[in-house]
Design an enzyme around this catalytic site. Sequence first.
Site, short mmCIF file in Angstrom:
data_model
loop_
_atom_site.label_atom_id
_atom_site.label_comp_id
_atom_site.label_asym_id
_atom_site.label_seq_id
_atom_site.Cartn_x
_atom_site.Cartn_y
_atom_site.Cartn_z
N TYR A 92 -7.62 14.79 -9.67
CA TYR A 92 -6.71 13.96 -10.47
C TYR A 92 -5.71 14.83 -11.22
O TYR A 92 -4.52 14.56 -11.24
CB TYR A 92 -7.53 13.11 -11.44
CG TYR A 92 -6.68 12.20 -12.30
CD1 TYR A 92 -6.10 11.05 -11.76
CD2 TYR A 92 -6.47 12.48 -13.64
CE1 TYR A 92 -5.33 10.21 -12.55
CE2 TYR A 92 -5.70 11.65 -14.44
CZ TYR A 92 -5.13 10.51 -13.88
OH TYR A 92 -4.35 9.69 -14.66
N LYS A 122 -1.57 14.92 -10.88
CA LYS A 122 -0.65 14.63 -11.97
C LYS A 122 0.25 15.83 -12.28
O LYS A 122 1.40 15.65 -12.72
CB LYS A 122 -1.41 14.17 -13.21
CG LYS A 122 -2.08 12.81 -13.03
CD LYS A 122 -1.09 11.73 -12.61
CE LYS A 122 -1.73 10.35 -12.54
NZ LYS A 122 -0.76 9.29 -12.13
N ASP A 146 0.87 -1.17 0.00
CA ASP A 146 0.00 0.00 0.00
C ASP A 146 0.91 1.23 0.00
O ASP A 146 1.63 1.47 0.96
CB ASP A 146 -0.89 -0.01 1.24
CG ASP A 146 -1.83 1.17 1.32
OD1 ASP A 146 -1.67 2.13 0.53
OD2 ASP A 146 -2.73 1.15 2.19
N VAL A 147 0.88 2.01 -1.08
CA VAL A 147 1.83 3.12 -1.20
C VAL A 147 1.51 4.28 -0.27
O VAL A 147 2.28 5.23 -0.18
CB VAL A 147 1.92 3.64 -2.66
CG1 VAL A 147 2.43 2.55 -3.59
CG2 VAL A 147 0.59 4.22 -3.13
N ASN A 193 3.79 3.65 -10.32
CA ASN A 193 2.62 3.69 -11.19
C ASN A 193 1.31 3.73 -10.42
O ASN A 193 0.28 4.11 -10.99
CB ASN A 193 2.64 2.45 -12.12
CG ASN A 193 1.34 2.26 -12.87
OD1 ASN A 193 0.99 3.05 -13.74
ND2 ASN A 193 0.60 1.22 -12.51
#
Length: 268
Positions: free
Chosen positions: A154, A158, A63-64, A90
């Site tokens: 989002y 990014k 789990d990042v 990713n």
Amino acid sequence: MKRWAGRVVWITGAGSGIGRALALEFAAQGARVGVSGRRVDRLHQVVSAIRERGGTALALPCDVTDEGSIASALASLEATFGRLDVVVANAGIGISGPVEVLTMDQWRRQLDVNVAGVAVTSAKAIPYLRKTRGRLALVGSVAAMVHYPGGGPYQASKAAVQALGDTLALELAPQGISCTTLHPGFVASEMHQVGNDGVLDPTRPDRRPSWLVWSAEDAARPMVRAIHRRKRELVFTGHGRLAWFLARHFPGLIHRIQARIENPTVKA
């Protein structure tokens, strides 16, 4: 001889979509691959697919958003394979909706995974990559530059990945480590079938033009090639490159186009 023979690659968010396709592509080119994500069953499916094709792979649940989980996955990978040459950060999610209605918790989840998760994954991997003068890759998006209503969280995440990639490229170059930031356009992914609650709904429609959507397998090939060449940045697909160019050099035009699309009766 295969391009990645003898190298070890670790990919987060590797249970589906681009991450899965990257794992299969690296393995096809000779790499030993560690695949991480939260859905353990999906990871084992990827490992099985690689092994069926004669490759070597290891499932590393991770789990990042958990620093200890990242450190544990890296330690297990090195203990098994003895080295680490490439890391692809990713893992990502997409929260959508008008800014006015989004909650603090939704913003935190978006930024925890897509920004803090990428940053800490990178930070924990750097000591391993320093030993091999390896390669780090961050998966961004054309959405970092090209914006649309309802995509605020989002897109913001990014854009942060883009800034993080530029920073890491500068910080790591003196250590012999490259950092490649990858900005795909429309690529087939389950992300568009996952709601803000994190629940996958296979019946949820993908509103992107189908004729512009690349398969994950088609996307993986240029991504792997860019990482091998130690490119600082890759923007792709064809429509992605065009949109990126227009957004960078003609932002007013892009704004007017988007405004007209959203509300054709209003002059932008």
